[in-house]
Write a protein that holds these residues in place. Structure first.
Motif, PDB file in Angstrom:
ATOM      1  N   LYS A  25     -12.382   0.678   6.214  1.00  0.00           N
ATOM      2  CA  LYS A  25     -11.858  -0.085   7.343  1.00  0.00           C
ATOM      3  C   LYS A  25     -10.346  -0.203   7.240  1.00  0.00           C
ATOM      4  N   VAL A  26      -9.662  -0.077   8.366  1.00  0.00           N
ATOM      5  CA  VAL A  26      -8.227  -0.307   8.412  1.00  0.00           C
ATOM      6  C   VAL A  26      -8.020  -1.797   8.659  1.00  0.00           C
ATOM      7  N   GLU A  27      -7.380  -2.460   7.690  1.00  0.00           N
ATOM      8  CA  GLU A  27      -7.211  -3.903   7.732  1.00  0.00           C
ATOM      9  C   GLU A  27      -5.731  -4.274   7.710  1.00  0.00           C
ATOM     10  N   GLU A  28      -5.452  -5.489   8.168  1.00  0.00           N
ATOM     11  CA  GLU A  28      -4.112  -6.055   8.001  1.00  0.00           C
ATOM     12  C   GLU A  28      -4.027  -6.637   6.595  1.00  0.00           C
ATOM     13  N   VAL A  29      -3.025  -6.217   5.845  1.00  0.00           N
ATOM     14  CA  VAL A  29      -2.859  -6.680   4.471  1.00  0.00           C
ATOM     15  C   VAL A  29      -1.454  -7.238   4.279  1.00  0.00           C
ATOM     16  N   GLU A  30      -1.305  -8.008   3.208  1.00  0.00           N
ATOM     17  CA  GLU A  30       0.003  -8.540   2.828  1.00  0.00           C
ATOM     18  C   GLU A  30       0.407  -7.922   1.498  1.00  0.00           C
ATOM     19  N   VAL A  31       1.573  -7.301   1.485  1.00  0.00           N
ATOM     20  CA  VAL A  31       2.066  -6.620   0.287  1.00  0.00           C
ATOM     21  C   VAL A  31       3.233  -7.414  -0.279  1.00  0.00           C
ATOM     22  N   ASP A  32       3.041  -7.966  -1.465  1.00  0.00           N
ATOM     23  CA  ASP A  32       4.086  -8.774  -2.098  1.00  0.00           C
ATOM     24  C   ASP A  32       5.284  -7.920  -2.515  1.00  0.00           C
ATOM     25  N   PRO A  33       6.441  -8.538  -2.744  1.00  0.00           N
ATOM     26  CA  PRO A  33       7.598  -7.793  -3.247  1.00  0.00           C
ATOM     27  C   PRO A  33       7.321  -7.235  -4.642  1.00  0.00           C
ATOM     28  N   PRO A  66     -13.010  -5.229  -3.688  1.00  0.00           N
ATOM     29  CA  PRO A  66     -12.511  -4.341  -2.638  1.00  0.00           C
ATOM     30  C   PRO A  66     -11.317  -3.517  -3.126  1.00  0.00           C
ATOM     31  N   LEU A  67     -11.198  -2.312  -2.572  1.00  0.00           N
ATOM     32  CA  LEU A  67     -10.273  -1.313  -3.087  1.00  0.00           C
ATOM     33  C   LEU A  67      -9.482  -0.671  -1.950  1.00  0.00           C
ATOM     34  N   ILE A  68      -8.195  -0.436  -2.187  1.00  0.00           N
ATOM     35  CA  ILE A  68      -7.421   0.459  -1.322  1.00  0.00           C
ATOM     36  C   ILE A  68      -7.396   1.817  -2.013  1.00  0.00           C
ATOM     37  N   PRO A  69      -8.036   2.825  -1.442  1.00  0.00           N
ATOM     38  CA  PRO A  69      -8.074   4.143  -2.087  1.00  0.00           C
ATOM     39  C   PRO A  69      -6.723   4.864  -1.972  1.00  0.00           C
ATOM     40  N   GLY A  70      -6.730   6.090  -2.484  1.00  0.00           N
ATOM     41  CA  GLY A  70      -5.559   6.960  -2.376  1.00  0.00           C
ATOM     42  C   GLY A  70      -4.711   6.953  -3.628  1.00  0.00           C
ATOM     43  N   HIS A  71      -4.400   8.142  -4.118  1.00  0.00           N
ATOM     44  CA  HIS A  71      -3.535   8.251  -5.299  1.00  0.00           C
ATOM     45  C   HIS A  71      -2.550   9.407  -5.153  1.00  0.00           C
ATOM     46  N   GLU A  72      -2.504  10.020  -3.986  1.00  0.00           N
ATOM     47  CA  GLU A  72      -1.535  11.084  -3.715  1.00  0.00           C
ATOM     48  C   GLU A  72      -0.649  10.629  -2.565  1.00  0.00           C
ATOM     49  N   GLY A  73       0.658  10.765  -2.721  1.00  0.00           N
ATOM     50  CA  GLY A  73       1.491  10.350  -1.609  1.00  0.00           C
ATOM     51  C   GLY A  73       2.979  10.430  -1.884  1.00  0.00           C
ATOM     52  N   ALA A  74       3.746  10.297  -0.800  1.00  0.00           N
ATOM     53  CA  ALA A  74       5.205  10.326  -0.874  1.00  0.00           C
ATOM     54  C   ALA A  74       5.760   9.412   0.213  1.00  0.00           C
ATOM     55  N   ARG A 129      -0.619  -6.241  -6.050  1.00  0.00           N
ATOM     56  CA  ARG A 129       0.201  -7.169  -5.280  1.00  0.00           C
ATOM     57  C   ARG A 129      -0.130  -7.094  -3.789  1.00  0.00           C
ATOM     58  N   ILE A 130      -1.375  -6.703  -3.491  1.00  0.00           N
ATOM     59  CA  ILE A 130      -1.811  -6.577  -2.102  1.00  0.00           C
ATOM     60  C   ILE A 130      -3.009  -7.498  -1.855  1.00  0.00           C
ATOM     61  N   TYR A 131      -2.991  -8.182  -0.717  1.00  0.00           N
ATOM     62  CA  TYR A 131      -4.024  -9.155  -0.375  1.00  0.00           C
ATOM     63  C   TYR A 131      -4.504  -8.930   1.064  1.00  0.00           C
ATOM     64  N   ALA A 132      -5.774  -9.256   1.298  1.00  0.00           N
ATOM     65  CA  ALA A 132      -6.345  -9.210   2.643  1.00  0.00           C
ATOM     66  C   ALA A 132      -7.433 -10.266   2.742  1.00  0.00           C
ATOM     67  N   LYS A 133      -7.453 -10.970   3.848  1.00  0.00           N
ATOM     68  CA  LYS A 133      -8.470 -11.993   4.097  1.00  0.00           C
ATOM     69  C   LYS A 133      -8.567 -12.984   2.947  1.00  0.00           C
ATOM     70  N   GLY A 134      -7.402 -13.303   2.373  1.00  0.00           N
ATOM     71  CA  GLY A 134      -7.347 -14.332   1.344  1.00  0.00           C
ATOM     72  C   GLY A 134      -7.741 -13.894  -0.049  1.00  0.00           C
ATOM     73  N   GLN A 135      -7.950 -12.615  -0.276  1.00  0.00           N
ATOM     74  CA  GLN A 135      -8.308 -12.168  -1.625  1.00  0.00           C
ATOM     75  C   GLN A 135      -7.500 -10.959  -2.055  1.00  0.00           C
ATOM     76  N   ARG A 136      -7.350 -10.817  -3.365  1.00  0.00           N
ATOM     77  CA  ARG A 136      -6.619  -9.681  -3.922  1.00  0.00           C
ATOM     78  C   ARG A 136      -7.413  -8.397  -3.696  1.00  0.00           C
ATOM     79  N   ILE A 137      -6.711  -7.346  -3.293  1.00  0.00           N
ATOM     80  CA  ILE A 137      -7.332  -6.038  -3.114  1.00  0.00           C
ATOM     81  C   ILE A 137      -6.926  -5.154  -4.280  1.00  0.00           C
ATOM     82  N   TYR A 138      -7.892  -4.547  -4.937  1.00  0.00           N
ATOM     83  CA  TYR A 138      -7.604  -3.744  -6.118  1.00  0.00           C
ATOM     84  C   TYR A 138      -7.003  -2.393  -5.741  1.00  0.00           C
TER      85      TYR A 138
END
Length: 375
Positions: A25-33, A66-74, A129-138
């Motif tokens: 699912k594409v979700e709105e997340v908060e990414v800390d500094p 819960p997990l944000i996948p992906g390990h390849e990127g630029a 350092r990423i959160y969604a719906k009040g919980q940390r996303i791994y």
């Protein structure tokens, strides 16, 4: 007066796997500094790897949800921690999953690319350092690139030569480099060697290209998908073998094509456990070497003892033995010089919103080599 230069949390979109094997699912997340040694990166390109699928379907003792996948990127650095010295805001960078400090025993030994100070993090350590719906996303590994912004330890980040397209650079952050390095760094490769590569995805084609550049006399490409034949030959395969067209084992097909000897080197890129012994048995008695690069969904395989006591060597590898700061720029240079044409590997492109189409549909198509995500 407030310091307007201090990085703040960013709200953006990211792909979240809430549960094992559940639709993304594409979700709105908060990414800390970033913290003092991290950088926050605005992602521009990411790509989809079969390892993403493996981690998505794996049991939770390997992957945390819960997990944000992906390990390849630029992408481009948006903010940096105060202790980061060699990177700055505005740098275009690749995100890697192995580090290189250059000082620990592993780095100094010259025997491995696996740094002990900045290790491969398979399962998130709980410091995301990423959160969604009040919980940390791994995170997946140390990055999670399927997000509009990612926070990464700076040692896992490498600047991109401005002559290198970022869409191509993201392909070097795992698959192609793993295959290329599996031949270049893990083997004492001699000109004129014979090679068999099992599986002709991006990893396998990387191994094929390295074998060609290093002067292999024969490169057997073993692949069950005939639609990959032309791409395989373009990258350097001399003999394309589809084992589905024969009732003989792969090792027998290779031996018959090499006068009964087998090949000098075999690169196993499928991760199919049942092919492990076939890969080993495809090599020459006494001197044959096999490198394992594929990531298996099955975590156990029975290793046949007889081929091993006949003097063959079996070696595991991560990221093809490539060191991200010492070695990776040499592969980049070959891409810039057109010795390697990474653009040929990109067969599909999706937006973040269409991730399930890329992940669950395009990856299954027989003509698919690499799917990239353009942000």
């Amino acid at each position: 007066m407030a310091d307007n230069t201090t990085p703040r949390a960013i709200t953006c979109k990211a792909v979240v796997a809430w549960k094992q094997s559940e639709a993304l699912k594409v979700e709105e997340v908060e990414v800390d500094p970033p913290n003092s040694t991290q950088v926050r990166i605005k992602m521009l390109y990411a790509s989809i790897c079969h390892t993403d699928i493996t981690c998505w379907i794996c049991s939770t003792d390997i992957t945390r949800f819960p997990l944000i996948p992906g390990h390849e990127g630029a992408g481009v650095i948006e903010s940096v921690g105060e202790e980061v010295k060699d990177l700055k805001v505005g740098d275009t960078v690749m995100i890697l999953y192995v580090g290189e400090c250059g000082e620990c025993w592993n780095c100094a030994s010259g025997k491995t690319n696996l740094c002990s100070r900045y290790p491969l993090i398979i399962s998130d350590d709980g410091t995301s350092r990423i959160y969604a719906k009040g919980q940390r996303i791994y995170r997946m590994f140390s990055s999670s690139t399927w997000s509009e912004y990612a926070v990464v330890e700076s040692n896992y980040v490498v600047k991109v030569d401005p002559r290198m397209p970022l869409s191509h650079a993201c392909l070097l952050t795992c698959g192609f480099t793993t295959g290329y390095g599996g031949v270049w760094k893990e083997l004492k490769f001699e000109k004129g060697s014979t090679v068999a590569v099992l599986g002709l995805g991006v990893v396998g084609l990387g191994a094929v290209k390295a074998s060609q550049i290093l002067g292999a006399s024969k490169i057997f490409g073993i692949e069950v998908n005939d639609m990959k034949r032309d791409m395989a030959r373009a990258f350097g395969v001399t003999d394309f073998v589809n084992p589905k067209h024969s009732d003989k084992p792969i090792s027998q097909l290779i031996k018959e094509a090499t006068g009964g000897l087998g090949v000098d080197y075999c690169i196993e890129c499928t991760g199919v456990a049942s092919l492990l012994n076939e890969a080993i048995a495809s090599t020459k008695v006494g001197v044959g070497e096999t490198v394992l690069l594929g990531i298996p969904a099955e975590r156990k395989a029975e290793l046949s003892y007889i081929p091993m006591i006949q003097g063959r060597i079996l070696k595991g590898s991560n990221f093809g033995g490539v060191k991200i700061h010492s070695d990776l720029p040499k592969i980049v240079e070959k891409c810039i010089n057109k010795e390697i044409n990474l653009g040929d590997l990109i067969t599909h492109e999706v937006s973040l919103a269409d991730i399930n189409k890329g992940f669950l549909e395009y990856m299954k198509q027989p003509d698919c080599i690499k799917v990239i995500i353009k942000f």
